[in-house]
Every structure is written in C-alpha cells, then in structure tokens.
Enzyme design. Structure first.
Site, short mmCIF file in Angstrom:
data_model
loop_
_atom_site.label_atom_id
_atom_site.label_comp_id
_atom_site.label_asym_id
_atom_site.label_seq_id
_atom_site.Cartn_x
_atom_site.Cartn_y
_atom_site.Cartn_z
N THR A 13 0.82 -1.21 0.00
CA THR A 13 0.00 0.00 0.00
C THR A 13 0.85 1.26 0.00
OG1 THR A 13 -1.28 -1.30 1.58
CG2 THR A 13 -2.11 0.89 1.04
N ARG A 45 8.55 -9.79 -4.19
CA ARG A 45 8.80 -11.22 -4.13
C ARG A 45 8.42 -11.90 -5.45
NH1 ARG A 45 6.93 -13.52 1.48
NH2 ARG A 45 8.16 -11.72 2.10
N LYS A 104 9.02 1.02 11.71
CA LYS A 104 9.12 1.42 13.13
C LYS A 104 9.74 0.32 13.98
CE LYS A 104 4.40 0.03 13.77
NZ LYS A 104 4.29 -0.19 12.31
N GLU A 128 10.77 9.36 8.89
CA GLU A 128 9.60 10.14 9.35
C GLU A 128 8.33 9.28 9.41
OE1 GLU A 128 7.71 12.38 11.03
OE2 GLU A 128 8.95 13.95 10.15
N GLY A 133 2.23 7.85 10.98
CA GLY A 133 1.85 7.94 9.57
C GLY A 133 2.06 9.27 8.90
N GLY A 186 -11.47 -3.18 8.17
CA GLY A 186 -10.07 -3.05 7.75
C GLY A 186 -9.23 -2.13 8.62
N GLU A 189 -6.03 -5.60 11.90
CA GLU A 189 -5.61 -6.79 11.16
C GLU A 189 -6.25 -8.03 11.76
OE1 GLU A 189 -1.36 -6.91 10.32
OE2 GLU A 189 -1.28 -4.77 10.75
N LYS A 204 6.82 3.16 18.82
CA LYS A 204 6.79 4.57 18.42
C LYS A 204 7.26 5.48 19.55
CE LYS A 204 3.25 3.54 15.01
NZ LYS A 204 1.80 3.28 14.85
#
Lengths: 426, 426
Positions: A13, A45, A104, A128, A133, A186, A189, A204
C-alpha cells in the site's frame, strides 16, 4: 535538470502510494528541489504479480540488482519486519546509498546503530513515516524544538486501538465487539496482537523519546499495557466522570529522569487529545518555552504514510544537491536515566470490586490514608448480583510508588479486588 | 567549539525570551548544532533602560554598530513594523549577514523581494515566528508537504480574536464586553484595530499562501472581515445549530485558482478547529495525499514566539556549519490565479430581519429559489418589539456568485435586511 534515481524495497500500500505520488507531484518536487525523481527499480517477491507497473519500473526479486545499481542514490525500504530489512538497509548504506524507511519495529530496535552506520558512510537515514503515519512529527521535533527543552510527549500513536476505543466510547460496545467491527472495516488486522497489546505504540514511543529527549530507551525499559483487558464498564464510568479512555504513549521528564509508559489513560473531555477520533493520531509536545503544542493527522493509510516517505525523499534530495548527506536525522543524544517512581505523579482512576458487606469502604479508606493518598471523586454501585459492589475512584495526585504500594495492599486484602488502575490526564 | 555571534534588533517580550532561551538551552543547542550561540550586541532605543542585561550583551542605539560588526553572522529583527525594520534587514543582508525575523507585516508586504535579496547575497532569511507564534507551521509546510499537493489551509491565526470569540461563546458576552475583558487581561492591545478587523490574520494568510500554494497573493487581493461587527445574537444562534463562530483564515485551491479570505465562520462543534480555545492558534493543512492535518499551539507570547525564532537561528547555524546558507526558506513559487467565484462553494449562515407581516418568508424563499439555492435549517423568532422577526438560516452549498446575487437581491428588497452572512465549515 538532474534526475535522482530511487530503488524501492516493497510495493504494498505505501510503496504504491510512493510510486503514485512521485508521478503525480513531479512538477512540484522539481520546483522545490531542482531535481526530477524517478523510481528505477522495485524489489518484490513475485514480479509477475505487478505487471500493471512493469512498463514504468524494473521489477526484480533479487535485492542485489538494486544494491549493485550505481544509478540508485536513494533506497526506500517499505517491506516491514526486522529481517531481512535490516540486512538490506545495512548493505545499501555500505554501498553509500541514502536510505528512507517507514519501518518502526526496526528503527525502535536498531535505529541508533543504523544511524551511526549511515553517518560513517556519509549517507542519510530518514524514517519520518515510522511514527504517526502522515503527521510530520519527527522532523518537527528535530527542527523546531532544537532550542527548547521538551518536558513531555503524549501521543495517540496507534490508529487501530484509537478506532476501537472511539467505538467503545460512542457505541457503548465491548472490546470484543469493537475489535470485530474494526477488523470487518479493515482498521484492525486479523491478528491485531501488536496493536491491541500496545507493542506498536511502544515502538513509536521509543523513537519519539530519542527525538524528544535524546535518550535511547528500549521497550523493555518501560511498562506497556494494551487495551485488550479494557472493560466497557470502565469506559462508561470514565464518561460519567467527564473523561474518555485513550491508549496514550507517555514520555516525560521527571526530576532529571525520563519516564515512559504505554497504557489506557482517562483523558478529560476538554483536553485536545480527547477529540482525536477513530483511526487518527495526535502527538502533544510540551516544551519548557513553547508550552503545549499538538500535531494531528491520519496515523496510517497508504497515501498519508507515503507523504511522510516523500518528505524524507525530498529532504535527502535537497541534501544531495547541497552535498550535505550524512548528518543524523536526530542528532540529540543524552544518557538515559530512568525517572524515580516518586517523581512521576498523576491522579488515578481506580476500579475495585468488594463484597457488599459493612466495613469494606472503611478498609479501602484506611489503605489510602496509610499511603498518604486521597480521593477526589468516588462512585459506588451495587452489582447486579446483589452481592458484589463496584467502587470507582478518581484520586488526587499519587506517585508511582504510592500506586504500587496501593496495588500490593489490595492484593493482600481478602475481600478487595483491584479491577483497573489508569492514569488521569486533565 | 565554534561560536556563532548574534545581533538582536529590539529587546521587548520576544527579544528577552530569545536572550533567555539562548542562555538556558545552550547545552542542547550545542549538542544539536555543534556550535555555541552568543548574543553579542542588542539594538534598543534607550540603552539606559536595560541595565539588567548590560553585563551580558553590548547595548547600543546605533544600528551601524551591529551592521558593521563583522563578528555577527545572524541578525535577529524583533522591532516590528515596516520601517525602519525593512531598511535594517536589507542593510544586514547586503553585509552578508543571515537574518531571522518575526515581522509578519513586513514579510507579508515585502517577503518575496527580501528573500531574493537574501539569496543574491548567499544569506538565509527565515521568519517562522511571523505566523502562529509557537507553532512551527512554515517549516513544516516547506519540509513535510514538499511532495504533496496542498488543497487548503484553514487557520485560527490570531490569538486576540480567538480569545474574544471564546469569551463571547462561553460567557454569552457582547463583542464590546469580551474586548474590554481581553484588554484588561492583556490579551488585546489598547488599540486592537489590527487584530479585530482581521488585518493581522490577513498578513498571516498571505505568508501561509506563499508556503502552501507558492502564490504571492496580497492582502488587497482578498476580502477581509473582522469580528468587530459580530453580534452576540449570531454567536448564540450558531450554538443552537451546533456551531461555534471562529475568525478563520481560509486559503484553498478551487479548480486551479486560489481563493483566500479572512472572515467569521461557523465551525461545527465536532471539527478540530472548534476546540481551539482562548489565545491558542491552530492551522489545518489539507493535502491531496495526506488528508487533514492540524497543528495547534500558543499563537503568541514571548517564550513561544522566541522558540520559533530559535528554531530559525538553529537552522541558520546548521547551514553555517554546512556552508549551505542562501537557499530560500520557501522555494515553491507559482503564478497567482484567483479562483472563479463559481468554484468556491460553502454552506452559509444567513441572518435576516424582516417586518412580522405575512409574505416575508415567501419573498425570501422566492429569492433563494430564483438563485438555485436552498435551505438546510431554518429558525425564526419574533423580535422583542413584536414588529420585527429575526430569521436565521443554514443553507445548502452555495457558490460565491450565488451569495453575491443573494446579497444584491436582499439589498433591493424594501422589507428584508441581511444582518450577517457567514460561511459554514462542517
């Protein structure tokens, strides 16, 4: 015009977002940096699954095709996970390629050593996108608080848990109901462990602590409590008292030491962090001079995260033009000294159950008095079974040591049970 | 360690804050920049009034003592006003001294030409503190949105008016009452004209537009409406509808053009800008990729503003170390094309008075229908005199052209009077 050629590791994504943004905003980037950006090679992959972009970029499943391509001046790592991302980044830096990553987990675990490797090779390493995000929080702390003393960083830095908590608060759902809805939409997960246990937020906070306080604290140095044990009862009681429960990453200076924690916290409804809804993130940075500042935005998502990656890429590009690569993203370093438990003081929300018989409140009051602690607000309600009473309390300020002593005393009591103890942020 | 010597023009609240912060945070600045900062000379009108700092810095009322001092590598202008600040900055740049300023009036009026002069002399000109005090908004837009297309910037960029509006909303005070209280508490100056007429906010929107859209729009190019005509009635009605009235600086892209305005706007209570209270500022930046982000903090005050000045000073210092001075603070430039009125669409809050006789609502409805506009919510209340009715409306989306036509039609009506027309932000 000079062209800066880029290699991408990963095309999920965020990777697709980076590809799209570089194409769509070429003109603006050229105006700002004086250079054209071009993604030349992408590691995936299974190249055969990405035929839609095969005419724009060279797809390969062999990382050496990127590492050995002398045209590539920037490698963007968007695979995630520690291995083999770490090895690929190390190899790229040793080949004198600048690296941008959104990873992260890796930065929290190996950030300082990778930064040293980058500097030794006169390369940039920027990340960053690894925190919050789309919110440009790391660069802001590095650039705009360089001359101020940051005293605290308080953040909602995990979108999944904030979405779940927003639904628990607004819909009066249980944790299980809210998680299930988040998975359906969504926002969570199928295996949400890293998010709901606070592990993701903890990574974080490690990175934020490096930038805010210069200290290389590790997740093993501090307490991490997720939202997976949070009760709908406590969410509702918090609301009655005028608070919302948020999963807060807290890092603060206390009497020369640094205190870090990730835990559910009661946030007063008038506090700016209380208004952060759903999958959004926000980080409040408190400076000795500047006071409270807040940075709010989307905490995840392909394009917002890609924007943070692109801000790194354009910064690396400006450095390439100026030939100033090789300075650490964060060059504030101090020795980590943990804060003493007696120096960290908050009011607490305490939720206790006890048999509905005389003498229980007296016992509780006695324990608090013994510890030099006191109640600010209290609410008792008889449980539905008629035998167990549920008492919730907002205390006056207590330090960590008093809290631990309180927990130990309740543990020893044959009748009192502590169901929850959360910090309160006013 | 290398010492960077600084000259200050002005030693008011912000100047004193800069002096204090440089002394208190010397160690951190040294860690981040590798240099020591030292304020060597300060220009003040009456040196004899500043004896408390006379042992730390050289005080003078002669600007040439700073301009001709070859030791000074950074001149920090904190005098305010256009003249002689402009002449002093120009002279400093021509002497190849880097300049940091907090002067929004000057930057709004002469920013681009001063930036060119700085570049021609290989010097930096930075002015983070000119917009939104302690919020690091300019550097964030320049660095972190370089690869995104910003579509809108909406800001509460004047602390005085936000303080007055907060009091009008919370205490149900009139504008005059709230202004008087603000003056008493030092949140408004004795001559508040620049703040309450929106002029100060307009200067800041000029600078924000330069960074967000690259366009050199001037205050004379757009409409500026202050809060000095705002009625307590409309503040209360807005609350009834679920809104708070804020003075919003709005700059947005609409079909390739740029639209800028400063005016009172109804902001939905759930909108992040609605929660910005008292003297605080906030700027919402919307990027095509990143979506909505918000930057919140103190909009004024000596130390917060000094922090922004210091972030510029440390950036200039880093550039001095890297020998990369002379790049424009904002290097995004595009030709300014005003948006067509038909491309700027908002719902509106309309407040009208009319005689309490039959046929008036029909007349109003007829005008709206003729213009292709329609009501979303409507509330009518008979005025206290029993003769004049007051009708307030939230419309569906209308464009600027429809609004102007509506205003013209009401102007022609012998009985209807438009008391207020404000945009609505949901």
């Amino acid at each position: 015009m000079k062209t800066i050629q880029i290699g991408l590791l990963g095309l999920g994504t965020v990777g697709s977002g980076v590809l799209q943004m570089i194409q769509e905003n070429q003109a603006k980037v050229a105006k700002v940096t004086g250079c054209e950006l071009k993604v030349k090679r992408v590691l995936v992959r299974h190249p055969e699954n990405y035929q839609a972009v095969a005419d724009q970029v060279a797809l390969t499943s062999d990382v050496d095709e990127l590492l050995n391509d002398d045209d590539l001046q920037i490698i963007v790592e968007l695979m995630g996970g520690i291995h083999p991302a770490q090895e690929y980044i190390e190899a790229a830096l040793k080949q004198h390629k600048n690296v941008v990553t959104a990873n992260k987990d890796l930065i929290a675990v190996a950030g300082p050593q990778l930064s040293q490797l980058a500097q030794a090779n006169h390369c940039d390493l920027m990340y960053e996108a690894s925190v919050a995000g789309g919110i440009p929080i790391l660069r802001t702390i590095a650039n705009s608080f360089a001359a101020d003393e940051i005293t605290a960083v308080k953040g909602i830095v995990n979108g999944t848990t904030n979405y779940i908590l927003t639904q628990m608060t607004q819909q009066h759902w249980s944790y299980a109901q809210a998680l299930s809805k988040a998975q359906e939409l969504g926002f969570a997960e199928s295996d949400p462990t890293n998010d709901v246990t606070g592990k993701d937020a903890a990574y974080k906070m490690v990175i934020l602590s490096q930038f805010a306080f210069g200290t290389d604290v590790q997740t093993s140095d501090f307490k991490v409590t997720g939202i997976d044990q949070l009760q709908a009862f406590d969410v509702a009681k918090a609301q009655d008292f005028g608070y919302v429960i948020k999963l807060i990453g807290l890092a603060q200076v206390a009497n020369g030491g640094v205190f870090v924690e990730v835990a559910p916290v009661l946030v007063a409804q008038s506090h700016p962090l209380a208004a952060v809804q759903n999958e959004n993130n926000a980080v409040m940075v408190t400076g000795k001079a500047v006071g409270d500042t807040l940075f709010y935005g989307p905490g995840a998502g392909g394009l917002p995260t890609a924007n943070s990656v692109l801000s790194d890429i354009t910064t690396v590009t400006k450095n390439l033009v100026l030939q100033t690569n090789g300075n650490q993203f964060n060059n504030y370093h101090q020795h980590y000294v943990p804060a003493a438990p007696t120096d960290v003081k908050y009011p607490y929300y305490l939720s206790l159950t006890m048999p509905d018989i005389p003498g229980q409140m007296l016992q509780l009051t006695q324990i608090m008095t013994d510890l030099g602690a006191s109640f600010s607000e209290i609410a008792q309600e008889p449980a539905s079974d008629g035998e167990t009473a549920h008492v919730v309390i907002i205390t006056h300020t207590m330090d960590e040591q008093q809290l631990h002593a309180f927990q130990a005393r309740i543990e020893q009591s044959p009748t009192l049970t502590l169901q929850a103890a959360y910090k309160v942020l006013n």
